[in-house]
Design a protein around this motif. Structure first.
Motif, short mmCIF file in Angstrom:
data_model
loop_
_atom_site.label_atom_id
_atom_site.label_comp_id
_atom_site.label_asym_id
_atom_site.label_seq_id
_atom_site.Cartn_x
_atom_site.Cartn_y
_atom_site.Cartn_z
N PHE A 147 0.85 -1.19 0.00
CA PHE A 147 0.00 0.00 0.00
C PHE A 147 0.89 1.24 0.00
O PHE A 147 0.95 1.99 0.99
CB PHE A 147 -0.93 0.00 1.22
CG PHE A 147 -1.74 -1.25 1.34
CD1 PHE A 147 -2.83 -1.47 0.51
CD2 PHE A 147 -1.40 -2.24 2.26
CE1 PHE A 147 -3.58 -2.63 0.61
CE2 PHE A 147 -2.14 -3.40 2.36
CZ PHE A 147 -3.23 -3.60 1.53
N TRP A 331 -4.34 3.62 5.51
CA TRP A 331 -3.77 2.44 6.15
C TRP A 331 -4.63 2.16 7.38
O TRP A 331 -4.68 2.96 8.31
CB TRP A 331 -2.32 2.68 6.58
CG TRP A 331 -1.40 2.95 5.43
CD1 TRP A 331 -1.41 2.37 4.20
CD2 TRP A 331 -0.31 3.89 5.40
NE1 TRP A 331 -0.41 2.87 3.40
CE2 TRP A 331 0.29 3.81 4.12
CE3 TRP A 331 0.23 4.77 6.33
CZ2 TRP A 331 1.38 4.58 3.75
CZ3 TRP A 331 1.32 5.55 5.97
CH2 TRP A 331 1.89 5.45 4.69
N THR A 353 -4.64 2.17 -1.31
CA THR A 353 -3.96 3.38 -1.77
C THR A 353 -4.45 3.67 -3.18
O THR A 353 -4.33 2.84 -4.08
CB THR A 353 -2.43 3.22 -1.73
OG1 THR A 353 -1.82 4.41 -2.25
CG2 THR A 353 -1.94 2.00 -2.49
#
Length: 477
Positions: A147, A331, A353
């Motif tokens: 990510f 996150w 992301t």
């Protein structure tokens, strides 16, 4: 009131600045009669030396948030100090710890700010911006490989208490040591011990040389703590736009900031909405976070990392969903993942992301996709194994690969891996067979770091990958 403040007050009066009289006070919320003409966010100086900024303007009255420890008394005269609220800025702030009002907190002497910048500055226009495509390395495998974040991105860090949110953002900042990146840590209404611990860690790791800490404690006024993220953003904007520096700002945390603004709004008579938050709570955070980005004229970036508390792990609550809808990804730190031993406890099912993939090469994107598919298969195989049924060879291999990926992705605070080493490790595990022995993960990581350092113009990634695979006894897929 000091002599200097008294002289300044009289000087403003002599200049013919608008004046008014305090007619009502409710905690830090001050009602002033007169003081016209004046605009919202203008800075006001009271006769007793206290400062404040304008919250709203009516026909005959002006409402002000007092920034002092004590609000001015009824009957106190007020004068307009400045048409806008500014922060003292400058490159001399790098390496310092300051309060939102610009007071040094590190005992290193007075600040030598060389300029000022509007605290409530407008975000750059669309035509001034540039596409984001440069990876911001954190040294964390779960982040960089799965990510990723690119410079100029707005990435939320969301999780329950004690799931490692601050540790993750601090690790990102520490990994910028020796790179052309200024990291600004915004501590909003924190305990003094938390601020001291952060500063001590930065100094011990030599990271204070490229860092700025803007801190407000739980004992500071609500108005001061409310201004903390805006001051940090202004300091970063100045370095980004005026001094052509790459900047990353960590807002720790916007949940506390929202609660502070909720109390300020209720005291000032604002109408409560969902969870008693005011109707403009989305605006105050979107106007802050949209100031991040990358400029076309200097190709420099301003990265924003807002930290948000998801009480009980509920990412569908009001504040987490607000920030998720503003940012370019998040996150999610999951308490169940944390209990399972993975550090950082980033959830592979909830994290995303939206821009970071642009910073990956084609091979890195391929590895990331394979890892995510392997982790999905691992979770399904793990659920199936709980039934006690006999497992097929394919299912056992999925469990083996998933466990190895978790071991590689587990990193203690301060442990950093370059992204090429991360790619080599993940690629190796995905290509391995059950007969391969990877019990010594620490040794494997060290060898991957050494192999990554050999990549150059004459030694491509493919060549180094082949040598690394051969050294570990793994045939290339």
């Amino acid at each position: 009131m000091t002599t200097r403040a008294a002289e300044l007050f009289q000087q403003l009066i002599d200049q013919g600045q608008p004046v008014g009289e305090v007619v009502a006070v409710d905690k830090f919320f001050v009602k002033v009669k007169g003081l016209q003409p004046i605009n919202v966010h203008a800075l006001v100086l009271f006769e007793d030396g206290t400062q404040g900024f304008v919250r709203s303007v009516e026909r005959n009255n002006v409402y002000i948030f007092s920034m002092g420890a004590k609000a001015p008394l009824v009957g106190t005269v007020a004068v307009r100090y400045s048409p806008q609220l500014n922060a003292a800025v400058g490159e001399s702030l790098i390496g310092r710890v300051i309060s939102p009002t610009g007071v040094p907190l590190d005992g290193k002497g007075p600040l030598r700010a060389t300029d000022s910048w509007p605290i409530f500055h407008s975000a750059p226009a669309i035509h001034e911006r540039e596409s984001l495509d440069e990876l911001l390395e954190t040294g964390i495998t779960m982040v960089d490989s799965l990510f990723p974040i690119v410079k100029g991105q707005r990435m939320a860090v969301i999780g329950d208490i004690k799931t490692g949110k601050t540790t993750l953002t601090t690790q990102l900042g520490l990994n910028q040591t020796g790179k052309d990146m200024i990291v600004i840590y915004t501590m909003i209404s924190k305990r003094q011990s938390e601020i001291d611990a952060l500063v001590a860690m930065l100094e011990a790791r030599g990271a204070m040389e490229h860092s700025i800490v803007v801190a407000s404690t739980i004992f500071d006024s609500l108005v001061t703590s409310y201004l903390a993220p805006y001051v940090a953003c202004s300091v970063g904007e100045y370095l980004w736009q005026a001094k052509d520096r790459d900047v990353t700002v960590i807002y720790d945390d916007l949940t506390s900031h929202a609660q502070i603004y909720r109390e300020m709004s209720l005291v000032s008579g604002g109408s409560p909405g969902r969870d008693s938050y005011p109707s403009d709570i989305f605006y105050i955070h979107s106007s802050l976070l949209e100031r991040a980005g990358k400029l076309h004229r200097n190709h420099r970036s301003f990265t924003a990392l807002p930290v948000v508390l998801a009480a009980g792990g509920d990412v569908t609550a009001y504040m987490p969903t607000n920030i998720i809808s503003i940012t370019d990804g998040q996150w999610i730190l999951d308490s169940e993942v944390f209990k399972d031993g993975l550090r950082p406890a980033v959830s592979t099912t909830l994290s995303v992301t939206r821009v970071g993939g642009r910073g990956h090469t084609g091979s890195q994107q391929d590895v990331a996709g394979r890892v995510l598919r392997a982790m999905t298969a691992y979770r399904q195989a793990l659920e199936f194994s709980h039934f006690g049924a006999e497992l097929s060879d394919a299912t056992r291999d999925e469990l083996r690969v998933g466990a190895l990926i978790k071991s590689i992705c587990t990193q203690l605070p301060g442990e950093s891996l370059p992204i090429i080493a991360q790619q080599l490790l993940l690629d190796l595990v995905l290509s391995s067979k059950p007969s391969h022995d990877f019990s010594d993960i620490k040794r494997l990581k060290n060898e991957a770091v050494k192999a990554a350092k050999t990549i150059s113009q004459t030694h491509s990634y493919e060549a180094v990958r082949s040598q690394f695979f051969t050294a570990q006894g793994v045939k290339e897929a």
